[in-house]
Design an enzyme around this catalytic site. Structure first.
Site, PDB file in Angstrom:
ATOM      1  N   ARG A   1      35.943  32.215  28.902  1.00 10.06           N
ATOM      2  CA  ARG A   1      36.928  33.138  29.495  1.00 10.06           C
ATOM      3  C   ARG A   1      37.939  33.577  28.434  1.00 10.06           C
ATOM      4  O   ARG A   1      37.961  33.042  27.324  1.00 10.06           O
ATOM      5  CB  ARG A   1      37.660  32.462  30.653  1.00 10.06           C
ATOM      6  CG  ARG A   1      38.347  31.158  30.264  1.00 10.06           C
ATOM      7  CD  ARG A   1      39.104  30.557  31.431  1.00 10.06           C
ATOM      8  NE  ARG A   1      38.232  30.167  32.525  1.00 10.06           N
ATOM      9  CZ  ARG A   1      37.547  29.010  32.572  1.00 10.06           C
ATOM     10  NH1 ARG A   1      37.635  28.147  31.572  1.00 10.06           N
ATOM     11  NH2 ARG A   1      36.780  28.721  33.592  1.00 10.06           N
TER      12      ARG A   1
ATOM     13  N   VAL B   1      35.473  19.694  23.308  1.00 14.33           N
ATOM     14  CA  VAL B   1      35.785  19.577  21.883  1.00 14.33           C
ATOM     15  C   VAL B   1      36.562  18.309  21.555  1.00 14.33           C
ATOM     16  O   VAL B   1      36.659  17.918  20.389  1.00 14.33           O
ATOM     17  CB  VAL B   1      36.546  20.810  21.346  1.00 14.33           C
ATOM     18  CG1 VAL B   1      35.684  22.063  21.438  1.00 14.33           C
ATOM     19  CG2 VAL B   1      37.879  20.996  22.067  1.00 14.33           C
TER      20      VAL B   1
ATOM     21  N   TYR C   1      52.557  21.767  21.666  1.00 13.02           N
ATOM     22  CA  TYR C   1      51.586  22.825  21.372  1.00 13.02           C
ATOM     23  C   TYR C   1      51.889  23.464  20.017  1.00 13.02           C
ATOM     24  O   TYR C   1      50.991  23.673  19.198  1.00 13.02           O
ATOM     25  CB  TYR C   1      51.639  23.862  22.486  1.00 13.02           C
ATOM     26  CG  TYR C   1      50.721  25.045  22.333  1.00 13.02           C
ATOM     27  CD1 TYR C   1      49.376  24.954  22.663  1.00 13.02           C
ATOM     28  CD2 TYR C   1      51.211  26.282  21.889  1.00 13.02           C
ATOM     29  CE1 TYR C   1      48.535  26.057  22.551  1.00 13.02           C
ATOM     30  CE2 TYR C   1      50.382  27.388  21.776  1.00 13.02           C
ATOM     31  CZ  TYR C   1      49.044  27.266  22.114  1.00 13.02           C
ATOM     32  OH  TYR C   1      48.212  28.363  22.004  1.00 13.02           O
TER      33      TYR C   1
ATOM     34  N   ALA D   1      53.454  22.090  17.552  1.00 14.68           N
ATOM     35  CA  ALA D   1      53.131  21.112  16.517  1.00 14.68           C
ATOM     36  C   ALA D   1      51.635  21.079  16.247  1.00 14.68           C
ATOM     37  O   ALA D   1      51.194  21.038  15.084  1.00 14.68           O
ATOM     38  CB  ALA D   1      53.619  19.726  16.938  1.00 14.68           C
TER      39      ALA D   1
ATOM     40  N   LYS E   1      49.399  23.480  16.840  1.00 15.72           N
ATOM     41  CA  LYS E   1      48.954  24.733  16.221  1.00 15.72           C
ATOM     42  C   LYS E   1      49.454  24.852  14.781  1.00 15.72           C
ATOM     43  O   LYS E   1      48.771  25.422  13.926  1.00 15.72           O
ATOM     44  CB  LYS E   1      49.426  25.922  17.062  1.00 15.72           C
ATOM     45  CG  LYS E   1      48.723  26.039  18.409  1.00 15.72           C
ATOM     46  CD  LYS E   1      47.213  26.191  18.267  1.00 15.72           C
ATOM     47  CE  LYS E   1      46.562  26.570  19.587  1.00 15.72           C
ATOM     48  NZ  LYS E   1      45.091  26.737  19.460  1.00 15.72           N
TER      49      LYS E   1
ATOM     50  N   THR F   1      46.475  33.310   7.035  1.00 15.22           N
ATOM     51  CA  THR F   1      46.938  33.209   8.415  1.00 15.22           C
ATOM     52  C   THR F   1      47.393  34.594   8.853  1.00 15.22           C
ATOM     53  O   THR F   1      48.316  35.159   8.264  1.00 15.22           O
ATOM     54  CB  THR F   1      48.095  32.207   8.533  1.00 15.22           C
ATOM     55  OG1 THR F   1      47.674  30.933   8.043  1.00 15.22           O
ATOM     56  CG2 THR F   1      48.540  32.062   9.975  1.00 15.22           C
TER      57      THR F   1
END
Length: 248
Positions: free
Chosen positions: A16, A61, A152, A154, A156, A238
């Site tokens: 999705r 995962v 989150y 941290a 990423k 990035t």
């Protein structure tokens, strides 16, 4: 001929949202997609919808043994893995000082350890062939922080740093590793995290210079470029896809 013609591409979280859009874009560019998702029904639906020999497989995962097993299965079936896209992710919004450590574990397990698990399984196979492209989905939260998303952010941020390090370690072996940081994107996950609240939605849109939320296809287009040979001299980069919300 598409930019990913004859490539074998594994995409996590492909059932999705952004992951499905990536799978669709890859298939349109000629890749054979292995759509991976913890929800096997959505993974199979993605594969069926995009066609082109696509396969849908169940994958958690966070389970390192399962990642190794599925990677081996894909390698046996196709003989190689050309592209890996680490898209699977999860978050729970709230002040850090009121957060549940059990949620920390889940956020880090999916967003960071998931990337470590797949990379550990796939990168050696790419290095043996001297070719491959890995695109890791991080977030602008990992670059500039995001209120209510401390853990989150941290995780990423870890994905961003890991991607740069892998780019350095793998450069002489052939595989390239890059990172895409989506800004606010109009997905079901975003809605579930509060993005369906009109006031929040409008305030975000006003803050974005291009005056709209990202669509999943916006992210998919950038991922497809980085996965293709058009980006053959790009590694360790990035890229924010945020409509100008972040420009650092």
């Amino acid at each position: 001929m598409g930019r990913l013609e004859d490539r074998i591409a594994m995409v996590t979280g492909a059932g999705r949202g952004i992951g499905r859009a990536i799978a669709e874009k890859f298939a349109a560019e000629g890749a054979t997609v292995v759509a991976l998702d913890i929800d096997g029904e959505t993974a199979s639906d993605t594969a069926k919808t995009i066609g082109g020999g696509a396969v849908g497989l169940v994958l958690d995962v966070t389970d390192r043994a399962a990642v190794a097993e599925v990677t081996a299965e894909v390698h046996r079936r196709f003989g190689r893995i050309d592209v890996l896209v680490n898209n699977a992710g999860w978050d729970k919004i709230g002040p850090f000082t009121e957060s549940d450590p059990a949620d920390w574990d889940r956020i880090i397990a999916i967003n960071l350890y998931g990337v470590l698990h797949t990379s550990r399984a796939v990168l050696p196979l790419m290095a043996e062939r001297g070719y491959g492209a890995v695109v890791n989905l991080a977030s602008d939260a990992g670059r500039v922080g995001s209120s209510g998303e401390a853990v989150y952010s941290a995780a990423k941020g870890g994905v961003i740093a890991f991607s740069k390090t892998m780019a350095r370690e793998m450069a002489r072996s052939g595989p390239r590793v890059n990172c895409v940081c989506p800004g606010p994107t109009d997905t079901a996950l975003f809605a579930s995290l509060g993005g369906d609240q009109p006031k929040l939605r409008e305030s975000l849109i006003r803050a974005i210079p291009l005056r709209r939320l990202a669509e999943p296809a916006d992210i998919a287009n950038t991922v497809a470029f980085l996965a293709s040979d058009e980006a053959c001299f790009l590694t360790g980069q990035t890229v924010s896809v945020s409509g100008g919300l972040t420009m650092a």
